[in-house]
Design an enzyme around this catalytic site. Structure first.
Site, PDB file in Angstrom:
ATOM      1  CG  ASP A  29      -2.072   0.971   1.097  1.00  0.00           C
ATOM      2  OD1 ASP A  29      -3.217   0.511   0.979  1.00  0.00           O
ATOM      3  OD2 ASP A  29      -1.818   2.203   1.099  1.00  0.00           O
ATOM      4  CB  THR A  93     -10.698   5.187  -1.607  1.00  0.00           C
ATOM      5  OG1 THR A  93      -9.613   4.303  -1.386  1.00  0.00           O
ATOM      6  CG2 THR A  93     -11.116   5.831  -0.294  1.00  0.00           C
ATOM      7  CG  HIS A  96      -9.619  -3.936  -8.973  1.00  0.00           C
ATOM      8  ND1 HIS A  96      -9.333  -4.107 -10.319  1.00  0.00           N
ATOM      9  CD2 HIS A  96      -9.243  -5.089  -8.378  1.00  0.00           C
ATOM     10  CE1 HIS A  96      -8.820  -5.313 -10.522  1.00  0.00           C
ATOM     11  NE2 HIS A  96      -8.744  -5.933  -9.346  1.00  0.00           N
ATOM     12  CG  HIS A  98      -8.614  -3.185  -2.389  1.00  0.00           C
ATOM     13  ND1 HIS A  98      -9.553  -2.489  -3.111  1.00  0.00           N
ATOM     14  CD2 HIS A  98      -8.411  -2.456  -1.263  1.00  0.00           C
ATOM     15  CE1 HIS A  98      -9.897  -1.398  -2.449  1.00  0.00           C
ATOM     16  NE2 HIS A  98      -9.227  -1.353  -1.314  1.00  0.00           N
ATOM     17  CG  HIS A 100      -6.710  -2.896   3.146  1.00  0.00           C
ATOM     18  ND1 HIS A 100      -6.035  -1.718   2.911  1.00  0.00           N
ATOM     19  CD2 HIS A 100      -7.942  -2.733   2.595  1.00  0.00           C
ATOM     20  CE1 HIS A 100      -6.834  -0.878   2.255  1.00  0.00           C
ATOM     21  NE2 HIS A 100      -7.990  -1.469   2.056  1.00  0.00           N
TER      22      HIS A 100
HETATM   23  P1  5GP Z   1      -9.709   1.306   0.253  1.00  0.00           P
HETATM   24  O1  5GP Z   1      -9.847   2.566   1.041  1.00  0.00           O
HETATM   25  O2  5GP Z   1     -10.386   1.391  -1.088  1.00  0.00           O
HETATM   26  O3  5GP Z   1     -10.068   0.072   1.015  1.00  0.00           O
HETATM   27  O4  5GP Z   1      -8.154   1.119   0.002  1.00  0.00           O
HETATM   28  C1  5GP Z   1      -7.467   1.667  -1.075  1.00  0.00           C
HETATM   29  C2  5GP Z   1      -6.017   1.628  -0.707  1.00  0.00           C
HETATM   30  O5  5GP Z   1      -5.272   1.827  -1.883  1.00  0.00           O
HETATM   31  C3  5GP Z   1      -5.592   2.702   0.289  1.00  0.00           C
HETATM   32  O6  5GP Z   1      -5.059   2.087   1.458  1.00  0.00           O
HETATM   33  C4  5GP Z   1      -4.556   3.515  -0.472  1.00  0.00           C
HETATM   34  O7  5GP Z   1      -3.481   3.919   0.328  1.00  0.00           O
HETATM   35  C5  5GP Z   1      -4.118   2.560  -1.561  1.00  0.00           C
HETATM   36  N1  5GP Z   1      -3.695   3.196  -2.792  1.00  0.00           N
HETATM   37  C6  5GP Z   1      -4.337   4.206  -3.445  1.00  0.00           C
HETATM   38  N2  5GP Z   1      -3.668   4.522  -4.565  1.00  0.00           N
HETATM   39  C7  5GP Z   1      -2.580   3.702  -4.607  1.00  0.00           C
HETATM   40  C8  5GP Z   1      -1.505   3.566  -5.544  1.00  0.00           C
HETATM   41  O8  5GP Z   1      -1.408   4.250  -6.560  1.00  0.00           O
HETATM   42  N3  5GP Z   1      -0.571   2.616  -5.251  1.00  0.00           N
HETATM   43  C9  5GP Z   1      -0.646   1.842  -4.149  1.00  0.00           C
HETATM   44  N4  5GP Z   1       0.342   0.947  -3.956  1.00  0.00           N
HETATM   45  N5  5GP Z   1      -1.647   1.940  -3.248  1.00  0.00           N
HETATM   46  C10 5GP Z   1      -2.597   2.854  -3.478  1.00  0.00           C
HETATM   47 ZN    ZN Z   2      -9.978  -2.926 -11.906  1.00  0.00          ZN
END
Ligand code: 5GP
Ligand code: ZN
Length: 112
Positions: A29, A93, A96, A98, A100
């Site tokens: 991340d 956010t 797609h 994912h 963590h």
């Molecule tokens: P969500 O909030 O959707 O569960 O998690 C999205 C995660 O993607 C966040 O923890 C954020 O830091 C990570 N993230 C967003 N953009 C990028 C990127 O360009 N590269 C990487 N490696 N992580 C990203």
């Molecule tokens: Zn995708």
């Protein structure tokens, strides 16, 4: 498709890869919330956990088969947390699917 993680999987946007197989891609991340913070994604585009069904759940199974290997590779010998944020209230956010993987320290008990 205008999807950040599809672009990362395709190599169009760089990432710190930690694992890859036919179905699964994992990378660090960009904004880590723990000493180890890895995102594990299916190589096929699934927008979120709410769209998992009988046709695509095999990719979720493949992710969870890969997680012990990823955890071992990252040195997570004392446990870890797997989180999925789904939709608006889940504060997802990137649209797609994912998971963590967080670890490398004793994590807070509070799950929000
Ligand atoms: P969500 O909030 O959707 O569960 O998690 C999205 C995660 O993607 C966040 O923890 C954020 O830091 C990570 N993230 C967003 N953009 C990028 C990127 O360009 N590269 C990487 N490696 N992580 C990203
Ligand atoms: Zn995708």
């Amino acid at each position: 498709m205008d999807c950040l993680f599809c672009k990362i999987i395709a190599g169009d946007i760089p990432s710190a890869k930690v694992y890859e197989d036919e179905n699964v891609y994992a990378f660090k991340d960009i904004n880590p919330q723990a000493p180890v913070h890895v995102l594990v994604v299916p190589k096929t585009h699934i927008c979120c956990a709410d769209k998992i069904d009988a046709q695509n759940s095999v990719y979720v199974a493949k992710i969870f088969e890969a997680i012990p290997e990823i955890a071992a590779q990252m040195g997570l010998t004392n446990g870890y947390r797997i989180i999925n944020n789904c939709g608006e209230d889940g504060c997802q956010t990137v649209k797609h699917l994912h998971f963590h993987i967080l670890g490398g320290k004793k994590l807070p008990e509070n799950m929000g």
